[in-house]
Motif scaffolding. Structure first.
Motif, PDB file in Angstrom:
ATOM      1  N   LEU A 178       0.848  -1.300   0.077  1.00  0.00           N
ATOM      2  CA  LEU A 178       0.000  -0.132  -0.018  1.00  0.00           C
ATOM      3  C   LEU A 178       0.855   1.275   0.015  1.00  0.00           C
ATOM      4  N   GLU A 179       1.965   1.369   0.607  1.00  0.00           N
ATOM      5  CA  GLU A 179       2.869   2.346   0.683  1.00  0.00           C
ATOM      6  C   GLU A 179       3.555   2.743  -0.685  1.00  0.00           C
ATOM      7  N   SER A 180       3.822   1.510  -1.176  1.00  0.00           N
ATOM      8  CA  SER A 180       4.563   1.786  -2.655  1.00  0.00           C
ATOM      9  C   SER A 180       3.442   2.373  -3.395  1.00  0.00           C
ATOM     10  N   ILE A 181       2.225   1.792  -3.299  1.00  0.00           N
ATOM     11  CA  ILE A 181       1.229   2.383  -4.437  1.00  0.00           C
ATOM     12  C   ILE A 181       0.979   3.816  -3.999  1.00  0.00           C
ATOM     13  N   ASN A 182       0.923   4.255  -2.746  1.00  0.00           N
ATOM     14  CA  ASN A 182       0.597   5.805  -2.596  1.00  0.00           C
ATOM     15  C   ASN A 182       1.991   6.513  -2.804  1.00  0.00           C
ATOM     16  N   LYS A 183       3.295   5.902  -2.881  1.00  0.00           N
ATOM     17  CA  LYS A 183       4.574   6.695  -3.197  1.00  0.00           C
ATOM     18  C   LYS A 183       4.806   6.768  -4.810  1.00  0.00           C
ATOM     19  N   ASN A 184       4.483   5.577  -5.346  1.00  0.00           N
ATOM     20  CA  ASN A 184       4.952   5.433  -6.845  1.00  0.00           C
ATOM     21  C   ASN A 184       3.874   5.076  -7.774  1.00  0.00           C
ATOM     22  N   GLY A 185       2.671   4.860  -7.353  1.00  0.00           N
ATOM     23  CA  GLY A 185       1.842   4.455  -8.433  1.00  0.00           C
ATOM     24  C   GLY A 185       1.856   3.089  -8.674  1.00  0.00           C
ATOM     25  N   ALA A 186       1.098   2.498  -9.446  1.00  0.00           N
ATOM     26  CA  ALA A 186       0.947   1.151  -9.857  1.00  0.00           C
ATOM     27  C   ALA A 186       2.528   0.866 -10.515  1.00  0.00           C
ATOM     28  N   THR A 187       3.126  -0.294  -9.925  1.00  0.00           N
ATOM     29  CA  THR A 187       4.252  -0.833 -10.450  1.00  0.00           C
ATOM     30  C   THR A 187       4.283  -2.480 -10.385  1.00  0.00           C
ATOM     31  N   PRO A 188       5.273  -3.077 -11.008  1.00  0.00           N
ATOM     32  CA  PRO A 188       5.266  -4.716 -10.760  1.00  0.00           C
ATOM     33  C   PRO A 188       5.141  -5.028  -9.209  1.00  0.00           C
ATOM     34  N   PHE A 189       5.736  -4.005  -8.592  1.00  0.00           N
ATOM     35  CA  PHE A 189       5.671  -4.508  -7.041  1.00  0.00           C
ATOM     36  C   PHE A 189       4.502  -4.335  -6.395  1.00  0.00           C
ATOM     37  N   SER A 190       3.505  -3.402  -6.836  1.00  0.00           N
ATOM     38  CA  SER A 190       2.250  -3.429  -6.243  1.00  0.00           C
ATOM     39  C   SER A 190       1.152  -2.580  -7.256  1.00  0.00           C
ATOM     40  N   PHE A 191       0.293  -3.207  -7.360  1.00  0.00           N
ATOM     41  CA  PHE A 191      -0.794  -2.750  -8.556  1.00  0.00           C
ATOM     42  C   PHE A 191      -2.015  -2.985  -8.197  1.00  0.00           C
ATOM     43  N   THR A 192      -2.934  -2.211  -8.952  1.00  0.00           N
ATOM     44  CA  THR A 192      -4.252  -2.272  -8.749  1.00  0.00           C
ATOM     45  C   THR A 192      -5.163  -3.130 -10.212  1.00  0.00           C
ATOM     46  N   PHE A 193      -6.576  -3.235  -9.949  1.00  0.00           N
ATOM     47  CA  PHE A 193      -7.157  -3.742 -10.856  1.00  0.00           C
ATOM     48  C   PHE A 193      -7.034  -2.921 -12.362  1.00  0.00           C
ATOM     49  N   LYS A 194      -7.035  -1.427 -12.003  1.00  0.00           N
ATOM     50  CA  LYS A 194      -6.791  -0.816 -13.229  1.00  0.00           C
ATOM     51  C   LYS A 194      -5.393  -0.997 -14.116  1.00  0.00           C
ATOM     52  N   ASP A 195      -4.528  -1.048 -13.342  1.00  0.00           N
ATOM     53  CA  ASP A 195      -2.963  -1.272 -13.921  1.00  0.00           C
ATOM     54  C   ASP A 195      -2.308  -2.690 -13.420  1.00  0.00           C
ATOM     55  N   VAL A 196      -2.899  -3.659 -14.140  1.00  0.00           N
ATOM     56  CA  VAL A 196      -2.266  -4.748 -13.833  1.00  0.00           C
ATOM     57  C   VAL A 196      -1.062  -5.158 -14.497  1.00  0.00           C
ATOM     58  N   PHE A 197      -0.102  -5.515 -13.518  1.00  0.00           N
ATOM     59  CA  PHE A 197       1.149  -6.170 -14.083  1.00  0.00           C
ATOM     60  C   PHE A 197       1.230  -7.840 -13.841  1.00  0.00           C
ATOM     61  N   LEU A 198       1.883  -8.395 -15.048  1.00  0.00           N
ATOM     62  CA  LEU A 198       2.062  -9.838 -14.792  1.00  0.00           C
ATOM     63  C   LEU A 198       3.176 -10.253 -14.116  1.00  0.00           C
ATOM     64  N   PRO A 199       3.131 -11.542 -13.650  1.00  0.00           N
ATOM     65  CA  PRO A 199       4.384 -11.790 -12.620  1.00  0.00           C
ATOM     66  C   PRO A 199       5.469 -11.939 -13.258  1.00  0.00           C
ATOM     67  N   ASN A 200       6.694 -11.853 -12.782  1.00  0.00           N
ATOM     68  CA  ASN A 200       7.896 -11.885 -13.600  1.00  0.00           C
ATOM     69  C   ASN A 200       8.524 -13.399 -13.341  1.00  0.00           C
ATOM     70  N   VAL A 201       8.187 -13.938 -14.221  1.00  0.00           N
ATOM     71  CA  VAL A 201       8.629 -15.602 -14.307  1.00  0.00           C
ATOM     72  C   VAL A 201      10.230 -15.813 -15.076  1.00  0.00           C
TER      73      VAL A 201
END
Length: 149
Positions: free
Chosen positions: A126-149
């Motif tokens: 939650l802190e990451s989203i508040n600070k950086n927006g959606a990223t692969p570390f933490s995202f929302t339904f609006k901005d989905v990232f796929l897992p790093n495989v």
């Protein structure tokens, strides 16, 4: 190849204490909605405290913030539960029980299949989203990232 699951956290700030008459309707539905989640396709795990609910757990400094955390096999499974079941109708009433959010109240992230996320993980996401927006570390339904495989 490593398999990933989707972890989610959502928080809400109560308008009144959880045992107040204002919250009675919300609290009365918790057991049914939690059972529905556990029976839903793709459900893996959810955070529990007293009475099989997480509402008594205090993870944040603000005693009025409640937490919900769960793990799902896929984002599609979580979306199905969140938006196409009785859960959605309960959440349409959220303005009666919860303060309007001023920061992110939802975070999604990928975890290794056998990992159980902690409340500290949730706080960091939650802190990451508040600070950086959606990223692969933490995202929302609006901005989905796929897992790093």
């Amino acid at each position: 190849m490593q398999k990933f699951h989707l972890a989610q956290v959502n928080i809400s700030k109560l308008l009144e204490p959880i045992d107040s008459p204002l919250l009675a309707d919300f609290v009365a539905q918790l057991g049914e909605i939690n059972a529905l989640a556990e029976q839903s396709k793709g459900f893996v795990w959810r955070l529990k405290g007293e009475n099989e609910s997480a509402t008594a757990l205090r993870v944040f400094d603000d005693e009025m913030i409640i937490i919900n955390m769960s793990v799902w096999e896929s984002i599609e499974d979580l979306k199905e539960f969140a938006f196409k079941t009785a859960h959605a109708s309960v959440m349409r009433g959220r303005n009666k029980w919860f303060a309007k959010p001023t920061e992110a109240m939802l975070a999604l992230w990928w975890i290794p299949e056998n990992y159980t996320p902690t409340p500290q993980d949730a706080k960091e996401r939650l802190e990451s989203i508040n600070k950086n927006g959606a990223t692969p570390f933490s995202f929302t339904f609006k901005d989905v990232f796929l897992p790093n495989v």
